[in-house]
Design a protein around this motif. Structure first.
Motif, PDB file in Angstrom:
ATOM      1  N   ARG A 408      47.618  80.103   7.528  1.00  0.00           N
ATOM      2  CA  ARG A 408      47.641  79.357   6.274  1.00  0.00           C
ATOM      3  C   ARG A 408      46.270  79.366   5.612  1.00  0.00           C
ATOM      4  O   ARG A 408      45.872  78.401   4.971  1.00  0.00           O
ATOM      5  CB  ARG A 408      48.082  77.913   6.529  1.00  0.00           C
ATOM      6  N   GLN A 411      46.234  78.788   1.781  1.00  0.00           N
ATOM      7  CA  GLN A 411      46.603  77.411   1.479  1.00  0.00           C
ATOM      8  C   GLN A 411      45.452  76.465   1.836  1.00  0.00           C
ATOM      9  O   GLN A 411      45.155  75.529   1.103  1.00  0.00           O
ATOM     10  CB  GLN A 411      47.860  77.034   2.255  1.00  0.00           C
ATOM     11  N   ALA A 462      48.138  71.758   5.043  1.00  0.00           N
ATOM     12  CA  ALA A 462      47.153  72.687   5.609  1.00  0.00           C
ATOM     13  C   ALA A 462      46.242  71.930   6.567  1.00  0.00           C
ATOM     14  O   ALA A 462      45.059  71.709   6.278  1.00  0.00           O
ATOM     15  CB  ALA A 462      46.337  73.344   4.497  1.00  0.00           C
TER      16      ALA A 462
END
Length: 532
Positions: A408, A411, A462
């Motif tokens: 991630r 993000q 996140a």
């Protein structure tokens, strides 16, 4: 120029913009909601923090605020009372969020300083007052929690004069000592206001006004003592003086119990009758921006997550001059780029409604304002205008941020950039740690890290981990060519803030002293007043 523009001074005179400041747990958010309740902006008070089964106060809308029972971000409430438009900003009381409070104070025309009757002027309250003094803001003092055991009223006023340098000017005076609250003496007409207790303070407490003779017959010694103490202060220079209040030399003092909604209406009436309306603001060149000049405003707060269903970002701007009309195209003075204001709103805590027109003193919320940052100036027609930038506070805590899930990464980067835009934390680059994969977060207080961790997981999806760094001493590196001298140290490095300022950080004074002995020509500056 249309007809409404010619009414700008009149519209500005109808507005009041003020903030409530206090030490944590003094009852600031409770007072904020009590003011809204007496103005009939709400019909029932939200709740007391920590009380099971009760709603959180309107101004504390974030999940973390409701869980911890503290304000961790400022909140705007706009409502009308007696023909006056009120722009009230509730501020975080905790010292860790003082940078947010500083931004809010820059956007208002007066402040209500809330004191706990048992604790008086606490350290954080004095720091906040110093910020108000630096802005020349008039201060109204509200002594809260008089329904609980506390200190003597005269002692609290003496402390206000001795420690804050403000002459106390009592507008109301408590009848009965702290913990035995019978009502207040109205010092201006010598009447008594007696309150009926309502369970939980859920609605505005009914009031009854008694003439002096009736109050004396009912209250006896407590009444005469209140009169004597109020007269004593008046005789020593504590009579109400509007000019001294506006000059921030003296502070009107009121007593009450916000939780019970006792003593709040006189505060609200005073704000409407005597608090300053918007005045011309100084621009970055120290020239006054007059109220009837073309539209101008500055952004003092950026916030996301107010509406989880839409994930939008809202920038709060204080109108300084002219008339704002929704849909007008303004210019961002920082970037010189146009900005469309199609989605302009007014806020009441988390609730938002469309705002079509605004005038000096109003706080407008600009939705989807991803191009705006804290400190930006907005202006309409005419020559460009810039208001002074809002300074960043000198950080005292540092930590390296890393995503929990490396998949991630994008993000994570977007979320960190959002926290930086909002000013939740300062985000810094370090050559030692790469340019973006492991940013260094810097904060005034450690609770800012708690907010960042919470929001990264629950709002942005996140989650991250923080590796706390040992740095406790911060200096500004005056000569960028000397960066390597600091970076070669084992317990020091240079961090670059997003505004370009290079900060030399050290694990302690010993590490700083050793480096300065090795390199006597190293140019390091203190961050004046704790602000960078």
């Amino acid at each position: 120029m249309n007809s409404r523009v010619t009414d700008v001074p009149y519209e500005a005179a109808r507005r009041r913009a003020f903030a409530v400041i206090s030490h944590p747990d003094a009852g600031k958010s409770t007072l904020t909601e009590a003011i809204a309740l007496h103005a009939k902006a709400i019909t029932e008070a939200g709740a007391v923090h920590g009380k099971a089964g009760r709603r959180a106060v309107v101004s504390d809308w974030m999940r973390m605020e409701q869980a911890r029972g503290i304000s961790i971000t400022s909140a705007v409430l706009r409502f009308s009372y007696r023909g006056t438009l009120i722009n009230l900003v509730d501020t975080p009381g905790h010292a860790d969020f003082s940078e947010d409070t500083y931004r809010v104070v820059s956007a208002v025309d007066s402040v209500v300083m809330l004191l706990d009757a048992a604790k008086g002027l606490e350290a954080q309250t004095l720091k906040l007052f110093d910020v108000c003094r630096s802005h020349g803001l008039p201060v109204i003092t509200f002594v809260n929690k008089w329904d609980r055991p506390g200190r003597d009223a005269l002692d609290l006023c003496d402390e206000l004069a001795a420690r804050a340098g403000l002459q106390p000017m009592p507008l109301t005076w408590p009848i009965g000592q702290a913990g035995e609250f019978h009502g207040v003496l109205d010092c201006r007409d010598r009447t008594m206001v007696r309150y009926q207790r309502i369970a939980g303070g859920a609605i505005a407490a009914p009031e009854k006004r008694l003439e002096s003779a009736e109050a004396a017959a009912q209250q006896g010694v407590a009444w005469w003592r209140a009169c004597e103490e109020a007269d004593l202060l008046a005789a020593s220079g504590g009579g109400f003086d509007h000019e001294r209040f506006l000059a921030a030399e003296a502070s009107p003092v009121l007593f009450g119990a916000a939780l019970l909604n006792h003593g709040v209406r006189p505060l609200l009436d005073f704000l409407v009758d005597f608090a300053p309306a918007p005045r011309p603001r100084m621009d970055a060149t120290r020239r006054p921006r007059y109220l009837d000049a073309p539209f101008s405003a500055f952004v003092f707060k950026v916030q996301t997550g107010m509406n989880p269903a839409h994930r939008d970002q809202i920038a709060f701007a204080r109108v300084c001059s002219g008339e704002f009309e929704r849909g007008m195209v303004v210019t961002n003075g920082t970037t010189s780029r146009p900005f469309a204001t199609k989605y302009a709103q007014q806020a009441f805590g988390r609730q938002r409604t469309t705002l079509d027109v605004a005038y000096p003193g109003d706080v407008i919320g600009l939705v989807n304002a991803t191009a705006l940052r804290v400190g930006d100036t907005l202006f309409g027609s005419g020559p460009p205008v810039r208001f002074p930038r809002l300074p960043s506070f000198a950080p005292a805590h540092f930590a390296v941020a890393r995503p929990t899930d490396i998949g991630r990464g994008k993000q994570f980067s977007r979320a960190i950039a959002q926290l930086r835009t909002e000013g939740v934390v300062q985000v810094m680059r370090s050559q030692r740690r790469g340019q973006g994969t492991a940013p260094v977060l810097a904060a005034v207080g450690p609770m800012q890290f708690d907010v960042a961790l919470h929001r990264m997981e629950w709002e942005f999806g996140a989650p991250m981990t923080l590796e706390h760094l040992p740095y406790t001493v911060v200096r500004r590196l005056s000569d960028p060519s000397q960066r390597s001298l600091v970076d070669t140290g084992r317990r020091s490095e240079v961090l670059v803030r997003d505004d370009g300022m290079e900060l030399a950080v050290f694990a302690g004074q010993v590490e700083l002293a050793v480096l300065q002995r090795l390199w006597p020509d190293l140019k390091l500056d203190h961050l004046v007043g704790g602000i960078g």
